[in-house]
Design an enzyme around this catalytic site. Structure first.
Site, PDB file in Angstrom:
ATOM      1  N   GLU A 106       0.126  -0.755  15.489  1.00  0.00           N
ATOM      2  CA  GLU A 106      -0.714   0.411  15.171  1.00  0.00           C
ATOM      3  C   GLU A 106      -1.679   0.699  16.321  1.00  0.00           C
ATOM      4  O   GLU A 106      -1.874   1.863  16.706  1.00  0.00           O
ATOM      5  CB  GLU A 106      -1.513   0.167  13.882  1.00  0.00           C
ATOM      6  CG  GLU A 106      -2.374   1.371  13.519  1.00  0.00           C
ATOM      7  CD  GLU A 106      -3.368   1.091  12.398  1.00  0.00           C
ATOM      8  OE1 GLU A 106      -2.967   0.502  11.375  1.00  0.00           O
ATOM      9  OE2 GLU A 106      -4.543   1.451  12.560  1.00  0.00           O
ATOM     10  N   CYS A 149       0.874  -1.176   0.000  1.00  0.00           N
ATOM     11  CA  CYS A 149       0.000   0.000   0.000  1.00  0.00           C
ATOM     12  C   CYS A 149       0.916   1.234   0.000  1.00  0.00           C
ATOM     13  O   CYS A 149       2.132   1.109   0.214  1.00  0.00           O
ATOM     14  CB  CYS A 149      -0.866  -0.009   1.260  1.00  0.00           C
ATOM     15  SG  CYS A 149       0.111   0.033   2.767  1.00  0.00           S
ATOM     16  N   SER A 201       1.699 -11.200   9.226  1.00  0.00           N
ATOM     17  CA  SER A 201       0.817 -10.134   8.749  1.00  0.00           C
ATOM     18  C   SER A 201      -0.648 -10.489   8.989  1.00  0.00           C
ATOM     19  O   SER A 201      -1.165 -11.459   8.421  1.00  0.00           O
ATOM     20  CB  SER A 201       1.061  -9.912   7.250  1.00  0.00           C
ATOM     21  OG  SER A 201       0.010  -9.153   6.707  1.00  0.00           O
ATOM     22  N   THR A 242      -6.849   0.545  11.047  1.00  0.00           N
ATOM     23  CA  THR A 242      -7.033   0.870   9.623  1.00  0.00           C
ATOM     24  C   THR A 242      -7.215  -0.355   8.717  1.00  0.00           C
ATOM     25  O   THR A 242      -7.772  -0.228   7.632  1.00  0.00           O
ATOM     26  CB  THR A 242      -5.825   1.665   9.093  1.00  0.00           C
ATOM     27  OG1 THR A 242      -4.639   0.913   9.349  1.00  0.00           O
ATOM     28  CG2 THR A 242      -5.729   3.030   9.723  1.00  0.00           C
ATOM     29  N   HIS A 259       3.190   1.922  10.891  1.00  0.00           N
ATOM     30  CA  HIS A 259       2.184   1.707  11.943  1.00  0.00           C
ATOM     31  C   HIS A 259       2.116   2.846  12.948  1.00  0.00           C
ATOM     32  O   HIS A 259       1.135   2.973  13.669  1.00  0.00           O
ATOM     33  CB  HIS A 259       2.540   0.450  12.760  1.00  0.00           C
ATOM     34  CG  HIS A 259       2.391  -0.820  12.017  1.00  0.00           C
ATOM     35  ND1 HIS A 259       1.329  -1.089  11.201  1.00  0.00           N
ATOM     36  CD2 HIS A 259       3.168  -1.931  11.995  1.00  0.00           C
ATOM     37  CE1 HIS A 259       1.468  -2.308  10.694  1.00  0.00           C
ATOM     38  NE2 HIS A 259       2.575  -2.832  11.145  1.00  0.00           N
ATOM     39  N   CYS A 277       2.585   6.295   8.497  1.00  0.00           N
ATOM     40  CA  CYS A 277       1.690   6.514   7.346  1.00  0.00           C
ATOM     41  C   CYS A 277       0.787   7.728   7.618  1.00  0.00           C
ATOM     42  O   CYS A 277       0.248   7.860   8.728  1.00  0.00           O
ATOM     43  CB  CYS A 277       0.845   5.263   7.138  1.00  0.00           C
ATOM     44  SG  CYS A 277      -0.457   5.517   5.934  1.00  0.00           S
TER      45      CYS A 277
HETATM   46  S1  SF4 Z   1      -3.198   3.048   6.743  1.00  0.00           S
HETATM   47 FE1  SF4 Z   1      -2.094   1.138   6.749  1.00  0.00          FE
HETATM   48  S2  SF4 Z   1      -2.947   0.045   4.964  1.00  0.00           S
HETATM   49 FE2  SF4 Z   1      -3.498   2.190   4.704  1.00  0.00          FE
HETATM   50  S3  SF4 Z   1      -1.891   3.081   3.437  1.00  0.00           S
HETATM   51 FE3  SF4 Z   1      -1.338   3.409   5.580  1.00  0.00          FE
HETATM   52  S4  SF4 Z   1      -0.018   1.683   6.122  1.00  0.00           S
HETATM   53 FE4  SF4 Z   1      -1.127   1.137   4.261  1.00  0.00          FE
END
Ligand code: SF4
Length: 288
Positions: free
Chosen positions: A130, A12, A222, A166, A74, A96
Site C-alpha cells: 500500500e 474488512c 500480516s 490506512t 492495497h 480498495c
Molecule cells: S483501507 Fe485497508 S483496512 Fe480499510 S477497508 Fe480498505 S483494505 Fe480494508
C-alpha cells in the site's frame, strides 16, 4: 468450555470486495494473475490458488503479455498501469475505494507541494504494497516514517503534509503529529486511517479481557495481524497466535472455562469457523 467467535474479526470490506472480484473473474476465464498475494493470509491464498488464481511478483508481471491481472486491495503505483498498457495486460482493479481515495489525495498534495517547497510524509511500513502505491503518486519522492521518533529528522524549514498508511494505529499517528508540532514545523495532517481498523484495537482489547484464553488467527505476513495480536496479548497473556487449526495445542485449554477466537482484517471467517470446530473436537476429547 465456552467458545466464542468475535463477530467483528474477519475481512474488512476492502478485502471482501477484492476476494469477490477474484472469484467472479475466475468464473469467467483462466488464468487470472494476481499481482502479489491477494490477502495476507496463506490459507485464503491457497484456497484461491486451487481455483486458478496465479500469484506473480512485480518482476514476473513486467514480463507478462496479453493476459488479465488482478490488482489487490492495497493498490498499485502509476508505474504498474503504464507497464500494463504497454504489454496489453487487462487490469482487473480491486483497489480498495479507501486506498484509491488516499492515493488521489496524496497525488493532489504532491502537486500542490511544488508551490511551497512542501514535504510529503507518509507514516507507514517501508516496502509495504500500500505504501509503495501511495509513494508512487509522488514519483517516489515522499518521506516514509516507520516510527514516530523518525520525525525528528525532517527538515524544519519546509511545511509537511502528513498522511498515514490506512492500517496504522491512531495513537502512534498522533505521536508523529505531536513531535512535528513540538518542533514548530507547519503541518497539515490528513486523517487517513481506515475506520474499519481504527476501532478494532479497543474492541479486541475488551474481547481479550472477557475470555480465559484467546486464539488469534492471522497470516504471519500480516502487519495488521501482528499489531492486533500484540493488543490482545497485552490485555490477556494467554493469547496464542495461530495461522491454521493444526497449530492448536491442547495443553493451552486445561481448566479453561472460556476461549475467544478472533483475527485480523485479512483473516477469513471460514478459517475462524474451522478453528472453532477443531477446538470443539479437542475439548470434547481429553481436555477439560
Ligand atoms: S483501507 Fe485497508 S483496512 Fe480499510 S477497508 Fe480498505 S483494505 Fe480494508
Amino acid at each position: 468450555m465456552k467458545v466464542t467467535l468475535d463477530a467483528y474479526s474477519g475481512f474488512c470490506f476492502g478485502v471482501e470486495l477484492a476476494v469477490s472480484v477474484a472469484e467472479r473473474e475466475l468464473g469467467k476465464s483462466k488464468p487470472l494473475y494476481c499481482l502479489g498475494p491477494l490477502v495476507h493470509n496463506e490459507m485464503e491464498v491457497e484456497r484461491l490458488t486451487r481455483k486458478g488464481l496465479v500469484v506473480v511478483d512485480h518482476a514476473r508481471f513486467a514480463a507478462l503479455r496479453d493476459c488479465r491481472v488482478l490488482i489487490r486491495a492495497h493498490g498499485e503505483p502509476p508505474e504498474t498501469y503504464r507497464i500494463a498498457s504497454e504489454n496489453n495486460i487487462e487490469l482487473i482493479d480491486a483497489t480498495c475505494p479507501v486506498v484509491l481515495s488516499l492515493q488521489q489525495q496524496i497525488g493532489m498534495a504532491f502537486r500542490e507541494s511544488s508551490h511551497n517547497q512542501g514535504q510529503i510524509v507518509i507514516f507507514g511500513k517501508k516496502g509495504h504494497a500500500e505504501v509503495a502505491g501511495l509513494n508512487g503518486q509522488t514519483g517516489n519522492t515522499a518521506i516514509i516514517l516507520e516510527h514516530p521518533e523518525e520525525a525528528v529528522n525532517l527538515d524544519p524549514s519546509r511545511p509537511v503534509h502528513l498522511f498515514a498508511q490506512t492500517t496504522r494505529e491512531p495513537e502512534t499517528y498522533s505521536r508523529v503529529q505531536e513531535i512535528l508540532k513540538k518542533r514548530s514545523i507547519a503541518v497539515e495532517a490528513t486523517d487517513s486511517i481506515c475506520r474499519q481498523v481504527s476501532g478494532q484495537s479497543d474492541r479486541l482489547r475488551s474481547f481479550a479481557l472477557d475470555h480465559d484464553v484467546i486464539l488469534f488467527i492471522s497470516g504471519r505476513e500480516s502487519s495488521n495481524g501482528r499489531a492486533l495480536f500484540e493488543t490482545c496479548r497485552q490485555a490477556n497473556e494467554r493469547t496464542y497466535f495461530i495461522s491454521s487449526p493444526g497449530e492448536i495445542d491442547p495443553s493451552w485449554f486445561r481448566n479453561v472455562e472460556s476461549t475467544g477466537i478472533c483475527g485480523a482484517t485479512s483473516t477469513p471467517k471460514w478459517l475462524m469457523k474451522e478453528v472453532a470446530d477443531q477446538l470443539e473436537s479437542i475439548v470434547s476429547g481429553d481436555v477439560s
